[in-house]
Design a protein around this motif. Structure first.
Motif, mmCIF file in Angstrom:
data_model
loop_
_atom_site.group_PDB
_atom_site.id
_atom_site.type_symbol
_atom_site.label_atom_id
_atom_site.label_comp_id
_atom_site.label_asym_id
_atom_site.label_seq_id
_atom_site.Cartn_x
_atom_site.Cartn_y
_atom_site.Cartn_z
ATOM 1 N N GLU A 7 25.237 27.805 -2.772
ATOM 2 C CA GLU A 7 25.121 27.402 -4.172
ATOM 3 C C GLU A 7 23.938 26.455 -4.386
ATOM 4 O OE1 GLU A 7 26.702 28.623 -6.754
ATOM 5 O OE2 GLU A 7 25.707 27.265 -8.143
ATOM 6 N N LYS B 209 32.733 27.487 -10.589
ATOM 7 C CA LYS B 209 32.111 26.240 -10.141
ATOM 8 C C LYS B 209 30.810 26.571 -9.426
ATOM 9 C CE LYS B 209 35.343 24.380 -7.528
ATOM 10 N NZ LYS B 209 36.223 23.542 -6.690
ATOM 11 N N PRO C 145 27.785 28.735 -10.176
ATOM 12 C CA PRO C 145 26.967 29.599 -11.043
ATOM 13 C C PRO C 145 25.903 30.408 -10.295
ATOM 14 C CG PRO C 145 26.540 27.263 -11.468
ATOM 15 C CD PRO C 145 27.744 27.322 -10.591
ATOM 16 N N LYS D 79 30.352 27.442 -16.805
ATOM 17 C CA LYS D 79 30.425 26.536 -15.658
ATOM 18 C C LYS D 79 31.574 25.550 -15.863
ATOM 19 C CE LYS D 79 28.614 23.754 -12.317
ATOM 20 N NZ LYS D 79 29.667 22.763 -12.175
#
Ligand code: PRP
Length: 209
Positions: free
Chosen positions: A76, A115, A117, A135
């Motif tokens: 992420e 959580k 994106p 989000k």
């Protein structure tokens, strides 16, 4: 002193056990307290408890030489660090989930709550599906139940949270586990210490397989 960022919470305790078994113990960390930093001059290590999603920031910026972060966090935030070892701990998967009766017929933009994106966008871009990202920061499972989203992209470990909220996995995105990561310049300048820790942990991890 080698600075090591441990993820605070469930995973952190197990991760510390592994460092201890590898010979880098720091007994004070086991005492019940709200302290965040613990060091042992004898073994040359200083541990600190960090919010799991912040571990890569500490390591990337050199506040920690080493750290342990889930593959989900690494993908992420894409930190500029070295990923040294898969610790095989904290195993779970990133998945798409939705209400049991939801079927994506592809006619409308898909509303995705998450959580994560970047992971979610990469996944849907890969399959060529247009989405709207929502989000959130926690309790993601609420979103499809309350009609805030069509699906969620989230971590599934035991599957209990989904089950108890009448949701189900619709697609698997990728398997997740905890990784040992290193700051890039620490890796060059403390190569002996970091190499030793990595080797010891690798032996333990391989023995567990
Ligand atoms: C994670 C994840 C799921 C749950 C999955 O949440 O977001 O909600 O764990 O675990 P299970 O499959 O074993 O039920 P976390 O506990 O990190 O809290 P959060 O809802 O604040 O993200």
């Amino acid at each position: 002193m080698l600075n090591i960022a441990l993820p605070k919470g469930r995973l952190g305790e197990t991760v510390y056990d592994l460092f201890e078994r590898a010979g880098f113990e720091c007994p004070s960390i086991r005492e019940k307290s709200r302290k965040l930093i613990f060091e042992n001059e004898k073994t040359g290590v200083r541990y600190f408890w960090v919010k799991p999603s912040d571990v890569p920031i500490y390591v990337e910026r050199g506040a920690a030489d080493l750290g342990v972060a889930g593959k989900d966090i690494i993908l992420e935030y894409a930190p500029d660090v070295y990923e040294l070892l898969d610790l095989g701990l904290g195993k779970c998967r990133m998945a798409v989930a939705a209400k049991k009766d939801f079927h994506d017929d592809g006619t409308k933009t898909l509303r995705v709550a998450t959580k994560f994106p970047n992971i979610a966008s990469d996944y849907y871009e890969g399959i060529g599906r247009e989405i709207e990202l929502i989000k959130l920061n926690g309790s993601i499972e609420l979103a499809p139940i309350l009609g805030l989203s069509d699906v969620i992209v989230d971590i599934v470990e035991t599957g209990t949270t989904l089950r108890e909220n009448n949701l189900e996995v619709k697609a698997e995105i990728l398997p997740i586990s905890a990784r040992l990561i290193a700051n890039k310049s620490s890796f060059r300048f403390a190569d002996r210490e970091i190499g030793l820790i990595t080797e010891k942990m690798k032996e333990l991890v391989t023995a567990n397989d």
